[in-house]
Design a protein around this motif. Sequence first.
Motif, short mmCIF file in Angstrom:
data_model
loop_
_atom_site.label_atom_id
_atom_site.label_comp_id
_atom_site.label_asym_id
_atom_site.label_seq_id
_atom_site.Cartn_x
_atom_site.Cartn_y
_atom_site.Cartn_z
N SER A 71 0.81 -1.22 0.00
CA SER A 71 0.00 0.00 0.00
C SER A 71 0.84 1.27 0.00
O SER A 71 0.29 2.37 -0.11
N GLU A 72 2.17 1.15 0.13
CA GLU A 72 3.01 2.34 0.27
C GLU A 72 3.56 2.87 -1.06
O GLU A 72 3.49 4.05 -1.35
N THR A 73 4.13 1.98 -1.86
CA THR A 73 4.77 2.42 -3.10
C THR A 73 3.82 3.15 -4.05
O THR A 73 4.21 4.14 -4.68
N PRO A 74 2.54 2.72 -4.17
CA PRO A 74 1.63 3.46 -5.07
C PRO A 74 1.38 4.90 -4.66
O PRO A 74 0.83 5.67 -5.46
N LYS A 75 1.75 5.28 -3.44
CA LYS A 75 1.63 6.68 -3.04
C LYS A 75 2.64 7.55 -3.78
O LYS A 75 2.50 8.78 -3.83
N TRP A 76 3.68 6.91 -4.34
CA TRP A 76 4.76 7.67 -4.99
C TRP A 76 4.90 7.32 -6.47
O TRP A 76 5.22 8.18 -7.28
N PHE A 77 4.66 6.06 -6.83
CA PHE A 77 4.80 5.62 -8.22
C PHE A 77 3.47 5.01 -8.69
O PHE A 77 2.76 4.39 -7.90
N THR A 78 3.18 5.15 -9.98
CA THR A 78 1.95 4.58 -10.54
C THR A 78 2.19 3.14 -10.95
O THR A 78 3.05 2.86 -11.79
N PRO A 79 1.42 2.19 -10.37
CA PRO A 79 1.61 0.78 -10.72
C PRO A 79 1.36 0.51 -12.20
O PRO A 79 0.47 1.11 -12.82
N MET A 80 2.16 -0.37 -12.79
CA MET A 80 2.08 -0.79 -14.19
C MET A 80 2.39 0.33 -15.16
O MET A 80 2.33 0.14 -16.38
N VAL A 81 2.73 1.50 -14.64
CA VAL A 81 3.13 2.63 -15.49
C VAL A 81 4.57 3.01 -15.20
O VAL A 81 5.41 3.14 -16.11
N GLU A 82 4.88 3.16 -13.91
CA GLU A 82 6.23 3.57 -13.50
C GLU A 82 6.98 2.46 -12.75
O GLU A 82 8.16 2.56 -12.52
N TYR A 83 6.28 1.43 -12.38
CA TYR A 83 6.88 0.21 -11.81
C TYR A 83 5.86 -0.90 -11.92
O TYR A 83 4.69 -0.66 -12.26
N VAL A 84 6.30 -2.13 -11.64
CA VAL A 84 5.41 -3.29 -11.78
C VAL A 84 5.31 -4.00 -10.43
O VAL A 84 6.32 -4.46 -9.90
N PRO A 85 4.10 -4.11 -9.86
CA PRO A 85 3.93 -4.88 -8.63
C PRO A 85 3.63 -6.35 -8.94
O PRO A 85 3.07 -6.66 -9.99
N PHE A 86 4.01 -7.24 -8.02
CA PHE A 86 3.61 -8.64 -8.15
C PHE A 86 2.90 -9.08 -6.87
O PHE A 86 3.20 -8.59 -5.79
N MET A 87 1.96 -10.02 -7.02
CA MET A 87 1.10 -10.41 -5.89
C MET A 87 1.65 -11.60 -5.11
O MET A 87 1.54 -11.65 -3.89
N ASP A 88 2.21 -12.60 -5.82
CA ASP A 88 2.66 -13.82 -5.15
C ASP A 88 3.77 -14.44 -5.99
O ASP A 88 4.23 -13.86 -6.99
N GLY A 89 4.19 -15.65 -5.58
CA GLY A 89 5.30 -16.29 -6.27
C GLY A 89 5.02 -16.56 -7.73
O GLY A 89 5.88 -16.33 -8.60
N LYS A 90 3.80 -17.03 -8.06
CA LYS A 90 3.46 -17.31 -9.45
C LYS A 90 3.45 -16.03 -10.27
O LYS A 90 3.95 -15.98 -11.40
N ASP A 91 2.88 -14.98 -9.70
CA ASP A 91 2.83 -13.70 -10.40
C ASP A 91 4.24 -13.14 -10.62
O ASP A 91 4.53 -12.56 -11.67
N LEU A 92 5.09 -13.34 -9.65
CA LEU A 92 6.48 -12.90 -9.77
C LEU A 92 7.16 -13.61 -10.94
O LEU A 92 7.84 -12.97 -11.77
N ILE A 93 6.99 -14.92 -11.01
CA ILE A 93 7.60 -15.69 -12.11
C ILE A 93 7.06 -15.22 -13.46
O ILE A 93 7.83 -14.96 -14.40
N ASP A 94 5.74 -15.11 -13.56
CA ASP A 94 5.12 -14.72 -14.83
C ASP A 94 5.59 -13.35 -15.29
O ASP A 94 5.93 -13.15 -16.47
N LYS A 95 5.64 -12.38 -14.37
CA LYS A 95 6.01 -11.01 -14.77
C LYS A 95 7.51 -10.90 -15.06
O LYS A 95 7.92 -10.15 -15.96
N ALA A 96 8.32 -11.64 -14.32
CA ALA A 96 9.76 -11.62 -14.61
C ALA A 96 10.00 -12.15 -16.02
O ALA A 96 10.77 -11.56 -16.81
N ARG A 97 9.35 -13.26 -16.36
CA ARG A 97 9.53 -13.83 -17.70
C ARG A 97 8.99 -12.89 -18.78
O ARG A 97 9.62 -12.67 -19.82
#
Length: 841
Positions: free
Chosen positions: A260-286
């Motif tokens: 909940s903190e980083t979106p106060k400064w950066f726009t998600p999926m525009v200026e950085y990419v958030p991931f929700m869990d291990g599977k999401d991390l793998i998918d977005k890294a690839r």
Amino acid sequence: MAIFNEIKKPHLLFIGTKWMNGNPDFGPSSLSTFTYGPLEASGFGTFDFLPVDDYYLRYNKSCDLALIKLCEETNPDIFVLVWWPGAPGYLNPTLETLYIIRKHMKIPIVAMWYDTWADWLVKTAETVLPLVDLAVVSDSITHFEKSARPDKYLNLSPPIDMRVFYDPNIYRDIDLSFNGGIKPYPDRVSGINTLRAEGIEVFKSGGQLEDRLPLEDYAAVFMRSKITLSWNRSGEKLTLKGRSFEATLCGAMLLESENSETPKWFTPMVEYVPFMDGKDLIDKARYYLKHDDERIQIALRGKQRAQELCDGKIYWGKILDAVKTKPLFDEEGSLRLLSPTLLEFMQTEKSSVYLDTLLTNYPIVGNGNERSQIVQNTRPLVSVITLCRNSEHTIRRCIESVLSQCYTNIEYIIQDGASTDRTLDIIKEYNDDRIKLVSEPDSGGASEAYFKGLCRCTGDIIGLCWADEEYLPHTVLWGVTNLDKHPEVAAIYGDVYATDIDGNIPEGTPHPAPPWDLTKFLCWEIMPNYCSSFFRTSRLKDSGFFEHVSSYYSSKTEPKCCIMYDYYAMVGIKYPILYIPDFVAKFSVHKNQQSSTSSVLFSMIPELIRSFDHISNDPESLDSIKMLRYRAYAGFHLMMIHSLLTNANAFEDAKTMLKRALSYEPDINFLNKVVIDACNYLNNKGLSNEFLEFTDIIIKTSLTIPNLHPARAVALCELERYEEAIESIRKEPMHAGLYGLLFRLQLHILLENKYVRDILSNGIFANRQTREIVYIINNLLTNESKDVYRILQTLSDISLASLENVINAFLVITHKEGTSEFTNKLKVLASTIMTIRGSRP
């Protein structure tokens, strides 16, 4: 108050640390990069810097007088305080010095807080708050939402020196990196391991103390990275990490855990990419490693946003404007804070002056006898007990951890058992009036020494820190604060880290304590961590503990009880004890521990039994406690098994303990935990025969312990006793996991059978074996590819070679008669086998 010069550049005075954690061995601190460096780089103002740690190392005294003199000489527009939380008192300016600077020299004070991941850090910020005009938080402002003065906090993104963190527009040769420490951050360890398990390499470096890099090299990792990872959890809190800004400034795409903190400064999926869990991390890294254009665009927008947020001119301009428009020095709060602090340091005359001023100007506080009551209620005395005997390897770490507590109203009781090594020489090096040392033989061992130490305590609260244990910098403050917060409880305890003999915390060794349960404690099925425990002295006395223990230590004939059992049990029967899930101390696990030898552990059993009998035979004891007798006797034996195996390496003694425990009435859940833990330990050590001996003891009692038979099957498999392993599995109610294990065991039997191997080598299949092999291959082919890989990895080289022969033979058959789909699956299977065999030495 200082009047800001609108023409000349503002001049700031900074105070902080020159070295990481005040230790030159750790290299320079990053303070300059996040304070006066951005100010200098922007050209917005001028500054002086007084390094508190370097000053102390040079002159062996605190910097207070030098700080006041520097304020007089430079007359800064603002004094910037970067407090070092948890440091020894002489490495931060005294509160009185801050009062002089603000009240008498009229210099506004700004406190900077970069990392407030723990409640005690927030508490430190709140403590200093009355003396400052403004507290600037570059972390989560939500940590301070309960502050009595929220108007004194200003939430700004951290200023960063862009001469160090910038995008050099070079080729990025690192696909994915993590710059930072991973101990003790389980989410970081899990995330990195998850990626690596999927074949995605993570370049790991950096960390303030772990794998530490020079600052330029640390920044260079970001500059070389296409994607940088970040996680935001510290302990139980979500925090805003400086890494998020550093990485984006250097042009890397930030891939960060959702929070909940980083979106106060950066726009998600525009200026950085958030991931929700291990599977999401793998998918977005690839995904972003394959889609360069999208990754580069996000990284570019992130960099532009970070440059706006971290600009030194904007940052310091906002702070100067805030101080100029609303100075918020709290004189009444400062006086309240100063009076007990000065009295604690025995500066009674100065304290009296402050109290008189406080009581005269703010009569609501009271007068007369209430003055002493104000002080007494503010700072309770804490007695910390350390027992030692021939502890030269660990005593220094223990002592320094106690003396460097940020809460200083401590008496330090050291009870030495007539050490014959250098222990006493080391203790005497510390010229601190709080140390109260007694060295004498203890005929009754550690229990007698502990009772002697207890009898010397004069504090309102008692804490324990044995010679091979350590407090964290805030441990005593944590104890005082939480006892004050929970007046109904007699004692509290928290979590600890398990360390080696040198105090290092191995990976994966946090040691969370169990919640308090009187019944389980009386049966020795849970054990609070001693070094995280704090007791109210009054409750110990009211429980009858001192009279009881004194009776058997003053008697030459009465057999001894177990004092540490009595300590918790007698208090816990009469009053609540509270577990608070915070990591507050470290305890060592090592081979030199006298308390873990077989002789000591066996000698404790009769002491524990006598302690329980004393409690249960009390006329006022409840029937529910009396009924626990044989469950408790069993628990006393079961609790020793882990130490006998891991510390004493005494397998035969552990078996003896288990047999004795089973002769009583063990709690089945606790027995299950002890047995499974012991089995896991023996299995991990490759002690399959010992494992089977251990489980045989249980099986002969006809007790039912979940998963015992499958665990035996694994051990039997290690010994290549596959038929017995299958029989063991079939004694357990079948479930999905067991079917998989059964299949793997059948595979072992089939492929490692010499007769079958001989047939395969001649290229001949009997009908029965063909059916079995078809069944096995079909089983393999219907699994997910990752499951197949995992199953094949469990096979020996012989099994893999046999299975490879089977696959090749079937490829010949299916090429003529089978479907293309089945043929392709066989080819994938053959390729997987080759990969595994090729990876083995």
